[in-house]
Design an enzyme around this catalytic site. Structure first.
Site, PDB file in Angstrom:
ATOM      1  N   LYS A 103       3.112  10.407   8.377  1.00 34.34           N
ATOM      2  CA  LYS A 103       2.434   9.960   9.590  1.00 34.34           C
ATOM      3  C   LYS A 103       3.114  10.417  10.882  1.00 34.34           C
ATOM      4  O   LYS A 103       2.929  11.531  11.337  1.00 34.34           O
ATOM      5  CB  LYS A 103       2.220   8.450   9.534  1.00 34.34           C
ATOM      6  CG  LYS A 103       1.186   8.037   8.471  1.00 34.34           C
ATOM      7  CD  LYS A 103       0.749   6.620   8.618  1.00 34.34           C
ATOM      8  CE  LYS A 103      -0.234   6.193   7.529  1.00 34.34           C
ATOM      9  NZ  LYS A 103      -1.539   6.870   7.640  1.00 34.34           N
ATOM     10  N   PHE A 112       0.850  -1.194   0.000  1.00 33.45           N
ATOM     11  CA  PHE A 112       0.000   0.000   0.000  1.00 33.45           C
ATOM     12  C   PHE A 112       0.882   1.238   0.000  1.00 33.45           C
ATOM     13  O   PHE A 112       1.742   1.394   0.864  1.00 33.45           O
ATOM     14  CB  PHE A 112      -0.919   0.014   1.223  1.00 33.45           C
ATOM     15  CG  PHE A 112      -1.893   1.163   1.208  1.00 33.45           C
ATOM     16  CD1 PHE A 112      -3.102   1.050   0.552  1.00 33.45           C
ATOM     17  CD2 PHE A 112      -1.590   2.366   1.834  1.00 33.45           C
ATOM     18  CE1 PHE A 112      -4.006   2.121   0.520  1.00 33.45           C
ATOM     19  CE2 PHE A 112      -2.474   3.434   1.807  1.00 33.45           C
ATOM     20  CZ  PHE A 112      -3.689   3.307   1.142  1.00 33.45           C
ATOM     21  N   ASP A 147       9.170   2.701   1.351  1.00 30.80           N
ATOM     22  CA  ASP A 147       8.026   3.458   1.852  1.00 30.80           C
ATOM     23  C   ASP A 147       7.942   3.241   3.357  1.00 30.80           C
ATOM     24  O   ASP A 147       7.539   2.173   3.821  1.00 30.80           O
ATOM     25  CB  ASP A 147       6.758   2.972   1.146  1.00 30.80           C
ATOM     26  CG  ASP A 147       5.482   3.638   1.657  1.00 30.80           C
ATOM     27  OD1 ASP A 147       5.499   4.214   2.759  1.00 30.80           O
ATOM     28  OD2 ASP A 147       4.456   3.542   0.972  1.00 30.80           O
TER      29      ASP A 147
END
Length: 398
Positions: free
Chosen positions: A252, A138, A223
């Site tokens: 985040k 993702f 990532d």
């Protein structure tokens, strides 16, 4: 739901597009690792805004840094520079310990879009027309990032995509070696797959990936939108394997609740973009940069990396010690774990946990994600472990 929750849920449903459904809890405030809903019910926050709230809620250092900056200079755009963004870029490069250049964004998806554009530019300059990513990976939901996301259920209806992406099973070095040729521009991987259910790589996998990229000349893009900024007990998850990528994406937990992301290019990858190749109006916003600096300073000054290792081990071992027919085990690192179930009861577990005062995330039908604030205490972790058998019992019932 009480009248307050019901009323707010109805207003949400009437005002917003239906892509989220209606979230089950309406939060009003937080302090540390605890939050309260609009009716005053208290919860232990074990998801932290999906690995975002590094310092928990209303941390004094974050409040002070954001308040001071917003009262001084709230926004500049990319037409002007300001010191907080420069300090943040310098700090990230220092923590990474290698020559690099930084592009700041306002989200993880934007960071991955920047990384994809870097890969495309590199590929066009060198006759490398495709990239490789992992099945069930993702990387975001905008079209570029979604083209890298190997999850058919959210991907297929929005194609065709702007990039030629070829998918291989995560953790299979042989499959990756077969897919990555001299015509591959880049390999995009999560050091641990987050949305797939907190799935760590097999031992030696990331080192094998680095070797494959070195042999073929493909860029390695890691990532770390969820896994970085102390989440696994290191500043960055790739440090567990002693591997340095060519491009790194962050977001985040970096802002502790404020929107910020970063795309970091190491060595030559850091200078692939020329003036005008990319941009972001809100990327490197002074308030978000100040928040990120406060997060990094606090993690360092309070020894939170070691705390994450200690409390994460307590949580993982506590879960593993529970014997229950619905519990298969636990996986992950630090304070980024999945409670793995023997049946597809994660949604029921999430509901049971909510009713008992714990906020968790049913990230997969058989996996419950835990990503609490890095400041969570041993006592708070123990309270969840103590409640776990009853939660599993509740989730087992129809």
């Amino acid at each position: 739901m009480s009248n307050k929750s019901e009323a707010l849920s109805r207003r949400f449903e009437a005002a917003f597009m239906p892509n989220y459904g209606v979230p089950p809890v309406a939060l009003a405030r937080g302090e540390g690792s605890r939050v309260w809903d609009v009716d005053g019910a208290e919860y232990l926050d074990l998801i932290g805004g999906i690995a975002v709230s590094s310092l928990g809620h209303a941390h004094p250092a974050l409040v002070e840094a954001v308040s001071r900056q917003v009262a001084t200079l709230a926004h500049t755009s990319n037409l002007f520079l300001h010191e907080p963004e420069v300090l943040l870029a310098e700090r990230l490069i220092g923590l990474l310990g290698a020559p690099a250049r930084v592009f700041l964004t306002s989200s993880g998806t934007e960071a991955n879009e920047a990384a994809l554009k870097l890969a495309i530019k590199y590929g066009k300059a060198n006759g490398r027309p495709y990239v490789v990513a992992a099945e069930n990976g993702f990387h975001g939901r905008s079209l570029g990032a979604l083209s890298l996301t190997g999850k058919a259920s959210i991907r297929d209806q929005f194609g065709p995509f702007p990039a030629d992406v070829r998918f291989v099973p995560y953790g299979d070095a042989d499959a990756l070696k077969n897919a990555v040729t001299a015509e591959c521009a880049a390999v995009f991987l999560e050091p641990t797959q987050g949305e797939a259910g907190v799935v760590p790589p097999p031992d030696g996998y990331l080192r094998a990936v680095r070797e494959i990229c070195d042999t073929t000349g493909a860029l390695l893009v890691t990532d770390e939108i969820q896994s970085a900024i102390g989440r696994t007990g290191h500043w960055f998850a790739h440090q567990h394997d002693g591997v340095l990528p060519d491009v790194l994406t962050l977001a985040k937990g970096l802002g502790g609740g404020l929107p910020i992301g970063a795309c970091v290019g190491f060595g030559d990858a850091g200078t692939l973009f020329a003036k005008g190749d990319h941009g972001s109006t809100f990327g490197g916003n002074p308030v978000s940069a100040a928040a990120a600096l406060a997060v990094l300073d606090t993690i360092e000054s309070q020894g939170l990396l070691e705390h994450v290792k200690t409390v994460g081990t307590l949580l993982a071992e506590g879960i593993a010690s529970v014997e229950h027919p619905l519990l298969k085990g636990v996986r992950g690192r630090g304070l980024w774990l999945a409670v793995v179930l023997t049946a597809e009861r994660a949604a029921r577990f999430q509901t049971a946990a909510q009713h008992a005062g714990f906020l968790v995330n049913a990230v997969q039908p058989d996996a419950v994600r835990l990503a609490p604030p890095l400041v969570i205490t041993a006592e708070q972790v123990t309270s969840f472990v103590t409640a776990l058998p009853a939660l599993l019992d509740e989730a087992s019932h129809d």
